[in-house]
Design an enzyme around this catalytic site. Sequence first.
Site, mmCIF file in Angstrom:
data_model
loop_
_atom_site.group_PDB
_atom_site.id
_atom_site.type_symbol
_atom_site.label_atom_id
_atom_site.label_comp_id
_atom_site.label_asym_id
_atom_site.label_seq_id
_atom_site.Cartn_x
_atom_site.Cartn_y
_atom_site.Cartn_z
ATOM 1 C CD GLU A 210 -14.904 -109.213 -28.287
ATOM 2 O OE1 GLU A 210 -15.242 -108.078 -28.039
ATOM 3 O OE2 GLU A 210 -14.372 -109.605 -27.329
ATOM 4 C CE LYS A 340 -15.974 -111.807 -20.683
ATOM 5 N NZ LYS A 340 -14.695 -111.484 -20.890
ATOM 6 C CE LYS A 391 -17.347 -106.465 -23.904
ATOM 7 N NZ LYS A 391 -16.562 -106.606 -22.778
#
Length: 430
Positions: A210, A340, A391
């Site tokens: 990430e 998500k 995020k």
Amino acid sequence: MLNKPEVPIEAIEAREILDSRGKPTVEAEVRLETGAVGMAQVPSGASTGTFEAHELRDGDPSRYGGKGVTIAVRNIHEKIAPSILDMDAFDQVSVDLKMIQRDGTPNKKELGANAILAVSLATAKAAAAELDIPLYRYLGGPLSNVLPVPMMNVLNGGAHADNNVDFQEFMIMPIGADSFREALRWGAEVFACLSSVLKERKLLSGVGDEGGYAPNLGSNQEALDLLMEAIDKAGYKAGEQIALAMDVASSEFYKDGQYIYDGSAHSPQEFIDYLDKLVSQYPIVSIEDGLAEEDWDNWKILTDQLGSRIQLVGDDLLVTNPTRLQKAIDMGVANSILIKLNQIGTLTETLETIDLATRNKYRSVISHRSGETEDTTIADLAVATRAGQIKTGSLCRSERVAKYNRLLRIEDELGDRAVYAAKIGLGPKA
């Protein structure tokens, strides 16, 4: 969503593409009779919850080590398309429900959540394109004007990096900024200073999935100390301007009723007390997956002990699933949910889960996955739902930065109407 005369879906195309880790994923294009087109690409996770919707892979070891998605692509062409062609693209609920019914399984394992989600998102994008409005405006209407506080994952461990750090993500959150643009700048400056700090200590390494650095450190606490030093070096006040957050991803080191970290095994209560100690020592405002996904009774203890002080986010625990979220609500477990899209598999179910959270005073954090693409849907989703937090990784790697850049453009489009979530109390629970 906005009302509009029916516009039928005319054609659907799908293909196998690569994600940010070089693994195959699904891309879908939905074309309407008017010529409007929507395209979507789906992500995939490295640390996945047991109860997530099923990501369909080929299992053929001769292609991509079995990770190919040609079956999912074929399902779009041969099973999904015939089911939804000629349906109204503006009736997202009916389109998604038709795909769910065509699949016929609780976790979408027949068609694959990766196939269903690609078409679901592409349909919404095509509808927005038909109206010539941004996706966030199409999904959220005229009140979609809140830019989220970013959770910036600048130090990686756990399943996201090849190092000896137990916790998966150490993040910074610019809670004192006046705008998203300012928040992004603060984060980028801290990230640059973190690079300098690591270099000085001969700890500079490559980055994880990430985009965060992944040095070998002596403990999880050392990672927090490095963030504090970087924040100070960048000229900001930790806790007042920039707070800390963690994704513990504790299911990854939970075994036989114990939590194994820092080289030894600990009871659930010992681990809860350890997290409590970290919250007391550092300006931590959010902890994700503080306990394992099926450790419900101890999650209740964790929530009772820390939930009034910080945000406790359920990811593996809740997997964007309204049934599991309702259980958490009934038990008084956690106070926030990570959202998500590919954990549940359709846009409609995602929006329903966010609505359930909001009605029960749980916060929502819109999230990427470790295997990402250049698709920026989650940026629009964060604004559309007024979630207040996003995020989407570190301040490098273009598949991460693409989401930040999309939010910058949205903020510019909104002009004086744009509001940074932290300014109106929609950031992390503090």
